[in-house]
Design a protein around this motif. Structure first.
Motif, PDB file in Angstrom:
ATOM      1  N   ARG A 269      -3.774  11.228   0.713  1.00  0.00           N
ATOM      2  CA  ARG A 269      -3.434  10.329   1.694  1.00  0.00           C
ATOM      3  C   ARG A 269      -4.421   9.317   2.021  1.00  0.00           C
ATOM      4  NH1 ARG A 269      -3.795  10.707   7.312  1.00  0.00           N
ATOM      5  NH2 ARG A 269      -1.671   9.425   8.478  1.00  0.00           N
ATOM      6  N   ALA A 270      -5.542   9.852   2.152  1.00  0.00           N
ATOM      7  CA  ALA A 270      -6.874   8.634   2.578  1.00  0.00           C
ATOM      8  C   ALA A 270      -6.811   7.809   1.337  1.00  0.00           C
ATOM      9  CB  ALA A 270      -7.946   9.431   2.740  1.00  0.00           C
ATOM     10  N   PRO A 271      -7.033   7.803   0.302  1.00  0.00           N
ATOM     11  CA  PRO A 271      -7.170   7.085  -0.752  1.00  0.00           C
ATOM     12  C   PRO A 271      -5.978   6.133  -0.754  1.00  0.00           C
ATOM     13  CG  PRO A 271      -7.146   9.179  -1.691  1.00  0.00           C
ATOM     14  CD  PRO A 271      -7.533   9.504  -0.419  1.00  0.00           C
ATOM     15  N   LEU A 272      -4.633   6.790  -0.654  1.00  0.00           N
ATOM     16  CA  LEU A 272      -3.653   6.013  -0.907  1.00  0.00           C
ATOM     17  C   LEU A 272      -3.600   4.853   0.197  1.00  0.00           C
ATOM     18  CD1 LEU A 272      -0.767   8.291  -1.537  1.00  0.00           C
ATOM     19  CD2 LEU A 272      -1.094   6.311  -2.902  1.00  0.00           C
ATOM     20  N   ARG A 273      -3.960   5.320   1.301  1.00  0.00           N
ATOM     21  CA  ARG A 273      -3.887   4.255   2.524  1.00  0.00           C
ATOM     22  C   ARG A 273      -5.033   3.515   2.490  1.00  0.00           C
ATOM     23  NH1 ARG A 273      -1.422   7.117   8.214  1.00  0.00           N
ATOM     24  NH2 ARG A 273       0.850   6.856   6.954  1.00  0.00           N
ATOM     25  N   GLY A 274      -6.209   3.832   1.907  1.00  0.00           N
ATOM     26  CA  GLY A 274      -7.333   2.945   1.557  1.00  0.00           C
ATOM     27  C   GLY A 274      -6.726   1.647   0.704  1.00  0.00           C
ATOM     28  N   LEU A 275      -5.794   2.088  -0.193  1.00  0.00           N
ATOM     29  CA  LEU A 275      -5.480   0.844  -1.425  1.00  0.00           C
ATOM     30  C   LEU A 275      -4.453   0.148  -0.663  1.00  0.00           C
ATOM     31  CD1 LEU A 275      -5.523   2.835  -4.736  1.00  0.00           C
ATOM     32  CD2 LEU A 275      -6.938   0.995  -4.171  1.00  0.00           C
TER      33      LEU A 275
ATOM     34  N   GLU B 138     -13.268  10.640  -8.716  1.00  0.00           N
ATOM     35  CA  GLU B 138     -12.285  11.132  -9.447  1.00  0.00           C
ATOM     36  C   GLU B 138     -10.750  10.926  -9.052  1.00  0.00           C
ATOM     37  OE1 GLU B 138     -10.716  14.430 -12.704  1.00  0.00           O
ATOM     38  OE2 GLU B 138     -12.611  14.549 -11.844  1.00  0.00           O
ATOM     39  N   LEU B 139     -10.800  11.350  -7.708  1.00  0.00           N
ATOM     40  CA  LEU B 139      -9.556  11.327  -7.060  1.00  0.00           C
ATOM     41  C   LEU B 139      -9.201   9.662  -6.805  1.00  0.00           C
ATOM     42  CD1 LEU B 139      -7.116  12.508  -5.423  1.00  0.00           C
ATOM     43  CD2 LEU B 139      -8.711  12.499  -3.513  1.00  0.00           C
ATOM     44  N   LYS B 140     -10.117   9.067  -6.354  1.00  0.00           N
ATOM     45  CA  LYS B 140      -9.770   7.588  -6.144  1.00  0.00           C
ATOM     46  C   LYS B 140      -9.289   6.924  -7.490  1.00  0.00           C
ATOM     47  CE  LYS B 140     -12.325   5.272  -3.354  1.00  0.00           C
ATOM     48  NZ  LYS B 140     -13.387   4.507  -2.794  1.00  0.00           N
ATOM     49  N   ARG B 141      -9.663   7.119  -8.467  1.00  0.00           N
ATOM     50  CA  ARG B 141      -9.593   6.570  -9.659  1.00  0.00           C
ATOM     51  C   ARG B 141      -7.949   7.008 -10.151  1.00  0.00           C
ATOM     52  NH1 ARG B 141     -14.757   8.089 -11.377  1.00  0.00           N
ATOM     53  NH2 ARG B 141     -14.111   9.722 -12.534  1.00  0.00           N
ATOM     54  N   LYS B 142      -7.710   8.071  -9.986  1.00  0.00           N
ATOM     55  CA  LYS B 142      -6.407   8.797 -10.150  1.00  0.00           C
ATOM     56  C   LYS B 142      -5.173   8.100  -9.339  1.00  0.00           C
ATOM     57  CE  LYS B 142      -6.549  13.035 -11.279  1.00  0.00           C
ATOM     58  NZ  LYS B 142      -6.634  14.451 -10.947  1.00  0.00           N
ATOM     59  N   VAL B 143      -5.544   8.136  -8.063  1.00  0.00           N
ATOM     60  CA  VAL B 143      -4.646   7.395  -7.050  1.00  0.00           C
ATOM     61  C   VAL B 143      -4.277   5.948  -7.427  1.00  0.00           C
ATOM     62  CG1 VAL B 143      -4.186   6.767  -4.646  1.00  0.00           C
ATOM     63  CG2 VAL B 143      -5.376   8.892  -5.043  1.00  0.00           C
ATOM     64  N   ALA B 144      -5.637   5.315  -8.084  1.00  0.00           N
ATOM     65  CA  ALA B 144      -5.508   3.770  -8.134  1.00  0.00           C
ATOM     66  C   ALA B 144      -4.654   3.580  -9.348  1.00  0.00           C
ATOM     67  CB  ALA B 144      -6.819   3.176  -8.433  1.00  0.00           C
ATOM     68  N   LEU B 145      -4.632   4.552 -10.471  1.00  0.00           N
ATOM     69  CA  LEU B 145      -4.054   4.533 -11.618  1.00  0.00           C
ATOM     70  C   LEU B 145      -2.367   4.701 -11.210  1.00  0.00           C
ATOM     71  CD1 LEU B 145      -3.295   4.984 -14.834  1.00  0.00           C
ATOM     72  CD2 LEU B 145      -3.819   7.234 -14.226  1.00  0.00           C
ATOM     73  N   ALA B 146      -2.208   5.654 -10.454  1.00  0.00           N
ATOM     74  CA  ALA B 146      -0.721   6.023 -10.229  1.00  0.00           C
ATOM     75  C   ALA B 146      -0.255   4.869  -9.319  1.00  0.00           C
ATOM     76  CB  ALA B 146      -0.564   7.235  -9.454  1.00  0.00           C
ATOM     77  N   VAL B 147      -0.827   4.010  -8.537  1.00  0.00           N
ATOM     78  CA  VAL B 147      -0.515   3.123  -7.601  1.00  0.00           C
ATOM     79  C   VAL B 147       0.040   1.934  -8.545  1.00  0.00           C
ATOM     80  CG1 VAL B 147      -1.012   1.330  -5.760  1.00  0.00           C
ATOM     81  CG2 VAL B 147      -1.307   4.046  -5.431  1.00  0.00           C
ATOM     82  N   ALA B 148      -1.113   1.577  -9.420  1.00  0.00           N
ATOM     83  CA  ALA B 148      -0.924   0.433 -10.299  1.00  0.00           C
ATOM     84  C   ALA B 148       0.350   0.654 -11.062  1.00  0.00           C
ATOM     85  CB  ALA B 148      -2.070   0.442 -11.162  1.00  0.00           C
ATOM     86  N   GLN B 149       0.484   1.796 -11.767  1.00  0.00           N
ATOM     87  CA  GLN B 149       1.741   1.979 -12.617  1.00  0.00           C
ATOM     88  C   GLN B 149       3.083   1.937 -11.781  1.00  0.00           C
ATOM     89  OE1 GLN B 149       1.725   2.336 -15.854  1.00  0.00           O
ATOM     90  NE2 GLN B 149       1.370   4.569 -16.495  1.00  0.00           N
ATOM     91  N   ALA B 150       3.178   2.570 -10.530  1.00  0.00           N
ATOM     92  CA  ALA B 150       4.564   2.408  -9.809  1.00  0.00           C
ATOM     93  C   ALA B 150       4.597   0.838  -9.610  1.00  0.00           C
ATOM     94  CB  ALA B 150       4.324   3.192  -8.376  1.00  0.00           C
ATOM     95  N   GLU B 151       3.503   0.048  -9.138  1.00  0.00           N
ATOM     96  CA  GLU B 151       3.835  -1.452  -8.799  1.00  0.00           C
ATOM     97  C   GLU B 151       4.016  -2.286  -9.849  1.00  0.00           C
ATOM     98  OE1 GLU B 151       1.194  -1.363  -4.589  1.00  0.00           O
ATOM     99  OE2 GLU B 151       0.451  -2.328  -6.559  1.00  0.00           O
ATOM    100  N   TYR B 152       3.568  -1.795 -10.877  1.00  0.00           N
ATOM    101  CA  TYR B 152       3.801  -2.622 -12.241  1.00  0.00           C
ATOM    102  C   TYR B 152       5.167  -2.652 -12.570  1.00  0.00           C
ATOM    103  CZ  TYR B 152       3.980  -3.581 -17.301  1.00  0.00           C
ATOM    104  OH  TYR B 152       4.387  -4.208 -18.379  1.00  0.00           O
ATOM    105  N   TYR B 153       5.789  -1.293 -12.623  1.00  0.00           N
ATOM    106  CA  TYR B 153       7.085  -1.028 -13.021  1.00  0.00           C
ATOM    107  C   TYR B 153       8.142  -1.480 -11.770  1.00  0.00           C
ATOM    108  CZ  TYR B 153       5.812   0.826 -17.381  1.00  0.00           C
ATOM    109  OH  TYR B 153       5.226   1.373 -18.411  1.00  0.00           O
TER     110      TYR B 153
END
Length: 202
Positions: free
Chosen positions: A60-66, A26-41
Motif C-alpha cells: 500500500r505505501a509504495p503504491l501510494r508513493g508512486l 526490493e519491495l519498492k522495485r517490485k511495486v514499480a515494475l507492476a505499476v509500469a507494466q499495468a500502465e504500459y498496457y
C-alpha cells in the motif's frame, strides 16, 4: 495443525532479520515494475489496485508513493490482519478461493497476489483465478514459486509444482503471461505482440 497467520507469523517472516527474505528496497522495485507494466498496457495512469492475500498490506505505501491517488483495496484470510489493519489500510476478510464469487463495483487495473498460490490447494487456486480473470481490467502480478525455483523462507505447507501447472491454470482463467510474474487480463490480449508473450517449458 494449520498455520496461523497471526502477529508472531508476520514478525518472524517480515521483520526478524534472521528470517525475513525481502527488503524494503526490493519491495519498492517490485511495486514499480507492476505499476509500469499495468500502465504500459492500459495506456494510462493506474487508478485502482486489488491486493489478494495482502497480509499487513506492505504494497500500500509504495503504491501510494508512486501514485498518490490510487485506490487500494486489500483482502486477507487472517483475522489478525483485518482486526489490526482493516480500517487503516482498507483490508477486508476473504480467502483466495472466495474470489470465485466476490465482486466489487468496478474492475481493477492491477491485481496483486504475492507469495500465496504455492501454499494453496488446486481447487482453491482455480476458484480464485476465475474471479481474477473476471475482475481484471489490466495486469495481474502473481508472484509464484515452483519446483524449478530455489525457494527460501517459509517452507511449511509449500506445494512444489512445475511451472507448466500454474501456466495451465492461468490460461484457463484467461490470463496471458507477459514476463516477471505479470499476466495480462482477457481484455488486454489483443494489445500484446507475439514476442511480448512469455513462454516456458516444463
Amino acid at each position: 495443525m494449520p498455520k496461523t497467520y497471526d502477529r508472531a507469523y508476520f514478525d518472524k517472516w517480515y521483520r526478524d532479520p534472521r528470517h525475513a527474505v525481502a527488503s524494503a528496497a526490493e519491495l519498492k522495485r517490485k511495486v514499480a515494475l507492476a505499476v509500469a507494466q499495468a500502465e504500459y498496457y492500459l495506456g494510462r495512469p493506474l487508478r485502482n489496485v486489488l491486493d489478494v492475500g495482502c497480509g499487513e498490506a506492505p504494497w500500500r505505501a509504495p503504491l501510494r508513493g508512486l501514485r498518490p491517488g490510487v485506490a487500494y483495496r486489500g483482502l486477507d484470510a487472517s483475522a489478525y490482519v483485518v482486526a489490526r489493519y482493516g480500517r487503516s489500510r482498507n483490508v477486508g476478510l476473504a480467502s483466495f478461493g472466495q474470489l470465485e464469487h466476490l465482486r466489487f463495483e468496478e474492475r481493477f487495473d492491477l491485481i496483486v497476489c504475492t507469495d500465496v498460490l504455492h501454499y494453496l490447494r488446486p481447487a482453491e487456486i482455480r476458484a480464485g483465478l476465475a474471479g481474477i480473470g473476471e475482475m481484471l481490467e489490466g495486469v495481474a502480478f502473481l508472484e509464484v514459486f515452483t519446483s524449478r525455483d530455489d525457494v527460501v523462507g517459509d517452507r511449511e505447507g509449500f506445494f512444489s509444482r512445475p511451472p507448466a501447472w500454474y501456466l495451465r491454470q492461468f490460461a484457463q482463467a484467461g490470463l496471458l503471461p507477459c514476463g516477471s510474474h505479470c499476466y495480462l487480463g482477457p481484455r488486454l490480449e489483443r494489445h500484446v505482440a507475439a514476442l511480448e508473450r512469455a513462454q516456458i517449458a516444463g
